[in-house]
Enzyme design. Structure first.
Site, PDB file in Angstrom:
ATOM      1  N   ASP A  46      10.358  53.652  -6.209  1.00 42.39           N
ATOM      2  CA  ASP A  46       9.528  54.244  -7.243  1.00 42.39           C
ATOM      3  C   ASP A  46      10.402  54.971  -8.267  1.00 42.39           C
ATOM      4  OD1 ASP A  46       7.635  55.742  -8.742  1.00 42.39           O
ATOM      5  OD2 ASP A  46       6.290  55.859  -7.011  1.00 42.39           O
TER       6      ASP A  46
ATOM      7  N   ASP B 150       3.381  47.526 -15.125  1.00 43.99           N
ATOM      8  CA  ASP B 150       2.145  46.962 -14.590  1.00 43.99           C
ATOM      9  C   ASP B 150       0.964  47.518 -15.386  1.00 43.99           C
ATOM     10  OD1 ASP B 150      -0.075  46.199 -12.999  1.00 43.99           O
ATOM     11  OD2 ASP B 150       1.210  46.109 -11.234  1.00 43.99           O
TER      12      ASP B 150
ATOM     13  N   ASP C 281       1.987  44.480 -23.685  1.00 48.01           N
ATOM     14  CA  ASP C 281       1.234  43.452 -24.393  1.00 48.01           C
ATOM     15  C   ASP C 281      -0.244  43.502 -24.004  1.00 48.01           C
ATOM     16  OD1 ASP C 281       1.579  42.516 -21.817  1.00 48.01           O
ATOM     17  OD2 ASP C 281       2.481  40.595 -22.387  1.00 48.01           O
TER      18      ASP C 281
ATOM     19  N   THR D 132      12.630  40.111 -22.195  1.00 47.08           N
ATOM     20  CA  THR D 132      12.534  40.071 -20.742  1.00 47.08           C
ATOM     21  C   THR D 132      11.787  38.818 -20.294  1.00 47.08           C
ATOM     22  OG1 THR D 132      10.416  41.229 -20.525  1.00 47.08           O
ATOM     23  CG2 THR D 132      12.383  42.587 -20.762  1.00 47.08           C
ATOM     24  N   ARG D 133      11.962  38.481 -19.041  1.00 42.22           N
ATOM     25  CA  ARG D 133      11.278  37.318 -18.481  1.00 42.22           C
ATOM     26  C   ARG D 133       9.765  37.505 -18.508  1.00 42.22           C
ATOM     27  NH1 ARG D 133      13.426  35.743 -12.693  1.00 42.22           N
ATOM     28  NH2 ARG D 133      12.743  37.884 -12.349  1.00 42.22           N
ATOM     29  N   TYR D 134       9.304  38.708 -18.206  1.00 44.72           N
ATOM     30  CA  TYR D 134       7.867  38.977 -18.258  1.00 44.72           C
ATOM     31  C   TYR D 134       7.349  38.808 -19.676  1.00 44.72           C
ATOM     32  CZ  TYR D 134       3.385  41.331 -18.285  1.00 44.72           C
ATOM     33  OH  TYR D 134       2.053  41.607 -18.466  1.00 44.72           O
TER      34      TYR D 134
END
Length: 231
Positions: free
Chosen positions: A112, A134, A170, A208-210
């Protein structure tokens, strides 16, 4: 009956998914212990002990697969980069990036990020990156989002005057909520002067990949909040 302190709500979902490949697993066993942050007693983590003479201290919260963290660290070898990520597969991916690039200015925490923020000494960080955390899109889960007033207050303690926090998402409602939360904190100043300042990725940003997956409901937005200097 004595009250029992409850741990804070988790702001992240899964901590592991598919089986980790043997090469990545080997790095978790051999490299992670060398790069892991020391035990995180409150207010005791001094970045200057990790990299004496570092030109800047940068913290990335939730670094995902480590693409942004590794690329930024490669561009600035004289700075110290701290990364926190609870997803073990992501940590394994970040170790691969660090290892392949031969980076010596990265330290990681598999867990965390709030533990790292709590552990850092006051005014010890120049830059904080929170990229596509998230979103917890369901209304009943909004309380699990990382950006809450108490967390922004915790960030204000560790960020140096004139340092900054960059938040990207996003998801429209998370963008609105996060912006409102930072604007309500008197120690932070939103640096945008025109729409393109938050609609376009900053020049220093590494995709980033996300981000490439485009899972949200809007194009990514990037909010930079500067830490005000004391009067």
């Amino acid at each position: 009956m004595t009250d029992v302190a409850h741990p804070p709500l988790r702001t992240y979902g899964r901590v592991r998914s598919r089986v980790i490949k043997p090469t990545l697993s080997a790095r978790l066993e051999s490299l992670l212990p060398k790069l892991s942050l020391p035990p995180l007693a409150p207010g005791a983590l001094r970045p200057e002990n990790l990299k004496p003479g570092a030109t800047a201290v940068v913290l990335e919260i939730g670094f995902g697969g480590g693409e942004h963290l590794a690329k930024q660290a490669a561009k600035r070898p004289d700075a110290l980069f701290l990364g926190a990520e609870p997803f073990l597969n992501g940590v394994a991916s970040a170790l691969r990036h660090v290892d392949e690039a031969g980076l010596e200015n990265v330290r990681l925490h598999c867990g965390d990020a709030r533990e790292v923020v709590l552990g850092l000494t006051s005014t010890s960080v120049d830059e904080v990156y929170i990229l596509f955390p998230d979103p917890w899109p369901k209304t009943r889960h909004h309380k699990r989002r990382l950006i809450q007033p108490e967390f922004v207050e915790a960030l204000a303690r560790i960020v140096k005057p004139a340092g900054f926090v960059r938040f990207a998402t996003d998801w429209a409602d998370y963008a609105d909520a996060a912006l409102a939360t930072f604007l309500a904190a008197p120690v932070f100043h939103w640096q945008a002067e025109r729409a393109d300042d938050w609609r376009l990725p900053p020049a220093s940003h590494e995709t980033t990949r996300y981000q490439d997956k485009g899972l949200g409901d809007i194009s990514p937005v990037f909010f930079d909040f500067a830490r005000r200097s004391p009067d």
